[in-house]
Design a protein around this motif. Sequence first.
Motif, short mmCIF file in Angstrom:
data_model
loop_
_atom_site.label_atom_id
_atom_site.label_comp_id
_atom_site.label_asym_id
_atom_site.label_seq_id
_atom_site.Cartn_x
_atom_site.Cartn_y
_atom_site.Cartn_z
N ASP A 163 2.88 -6.59 22.86
CA ASP A 163 1.69 -7.35 22.46
C ASP A 163 1.04 -6.71 21.23
O ASP A 163 0.59 -7.42 20.30
N ILE A 164 0.96 -5.38 21.22
CA ILE A 164 0.35 -4.68 20.09
C ILE A 164 1.17 -4.89 18.82
O ILE A 164 0.62 -5.13 17.74
N VAL A 165 2.49 -4.81 18.95
CA VAL A 165 3.37 -5.07 17.80
C VAL A 165 3.14 -6.47 17.27
O VAL A 165 2.97 -6.69 16.05
N ARG A 166 3.11 -7.43 18.16
CA ARG A 166 2.95 -8.84 17.76
C ARG A 166 1.58 -9.08 17.13
O ARG A 166 1.47 -9.74 16.08
N MET A 167 0.53 -8.57 17.76
CA MET A 167 -0.83 -8.85 17.31
C MET A 167 -1.19 -8.10 16.03
O MET A 167 -1.94 -8.61 15.20
N SER A 168 -0.65 -6.90 15.87
CA SER A 168 -1.02 -6.10 14.70
C SER A 168 -0.21 -6.46 13.47
O SER A 168 -0.72 -6.37 12.33
N GLY A 169 1.06 -6.82 13.66
CA GLY A 169 1.92 -7.07 12.52
C GLY A 169 2.17 -5.83 11.68
O GLY A 169 2.55 -5.94 10.52
N ARG A 170 1.95 -4.67 12.25
CA ARG A 170 2.11 -3.40 11.54
C ARG A 170 3.13 -2.51 12.25
O ARG A 170 3.40 -2.70 13.45
N PRO A 171 3.70 -1.53 11.55
CA PRO A 171 4.56 -0.57 12.24
C PRO A 171 3.79 0.15 13.35
O PRO A 171 2.65 0.59 13.13
N VAL A 172 4.38 0.23 14.52
CA VAL A 172 3.69 0.80 15.69
C VAL A 172 4.47 2.01 16.21
O VAL A 172 5.68 1.94 16.44
N ILE A 173 3.73 3.10 16.40
CA ILE A 173 4.28 4.33 16.99
C ILE A 173 3.89 4.36 18.46
O ILE A 173 2.74 4.13 18.82
N ALA A 174 4.87 4.64 19.32
CA ALA A 174 4.61 4.77 20.76
C ALA A 174 4.61 6.24 21.14
O ALA A 174 5.65 6.90 21.07
N PRO A 175 3.45 6.79 21.54
CA PRO A 175 3.41 8.19 21.96
C PRO A 175 3.79 8.33 23.43
O PRO A 175 3.53 7.43 24.25
N SER A 176 4.37 9.47 23.78
CA SER A 176 4.89 9.66 25.14
C SER A 176 3.80 10.15 26.10
O SER A 176 3.86 11.25 26.62
N GLN A 177 2.82 9.28 26.32
CA GLN A 177 1.85 9.58 27.38
C GLN A 177 2.53 9.38 28.75
O GLN A 177 2.23 10.08 29.70
N LYS A 178 3.45 8.42 28.79
CA LYS A 178 4.36 8.32 29.93
C LYS A 178 5.59 9.19 29.64
O LYS A 178 5.85 9.55 28.49
#
Length: 223
Positions: A163-178
Motif C-alpha cells: 500500500d505504501i509503495v502504491r500510494m507514495s509512488g516513490r522508492p520504498v525501503i523496508a527496515p527489518s523491524q520484523k
Amino acid sequence: MIEAAMIAGELPVLVSLGRHDIELARAAVEAGAFGLKFHLNAYHRASGTTFGSFAEERPFIEELAKLGEPMLVMSGQETQPTLDELNALADYGVEGWNIYLKHVQPHLYQSRLKPILALDSESGEADIDAIRAIPGAMVEASIGRFAEYGQPLNDDDLTRFADIVRMSGRPVIAPSQKKFTAADVPKLRAAGIGAILLGIIVTGSTPDEVYRSVKPIVDATLA
C-alpha cells in the motif's frame, strides 16, 4: 547509487549498524551488503545505543568512508546536523539523510543529501501525501510497533508495504523491524519494496552474527 539500484529493481540489501564498530561494517560488506547506514544524534531503541553528534562520530565516519561503500545517515531526532555538517557528510560519500517525518528541520532540504523520510506505526495517508510532495524524497516504511519487533514478517505487513509503495509512488525501503529471512525476499520484492534494510533484530551484534545473517538474504536477492 542506492536510489539508482532501487529504481533498477536490484533490491539492494543495506545494513544499519547497531553500534559504530568498523568490524561490524566490514562483516556486512563481506556478506555482500550494498550499503551501510550509521546514526547521529539519536538513541537507537532496538540496540540500546546512544549515538553522538557529527563532531563526536566523525572519526568513525572517516573510517567507514574508507570502505568505499554507499552510505546513508540517520541524522537525528530533535537534534540535527547543521547544513555545513550535512554537506561534509556528502563529501564523505553519504548519499541520503533518513529521519522520521516529524523530526524534519527545513535546512535539511538545502543539503546535497537525498531525503529519506520514515513513516511510523501511526502514519496514515496524510503522511504519505506529505512525503510525495517533497521533490526527490524516498520512503522508509518503519511502520512496525515496538511490541512486535522481532516477530516473523506476516501478510498484513506485506500488504501495508504494498500500500505504501502504491500510494507514495516513490522508492520504498523496508527496515527489518520484523525478523526478515531469506524466504521473505521474494515476498518483499512482490510487494514492490525497493531496498531491504537489515538492523540488529536480524543482524545480531557481533561481526560473525552480521555475516551469517546478512549473506543468505543477499544471496536470495540474487537468485
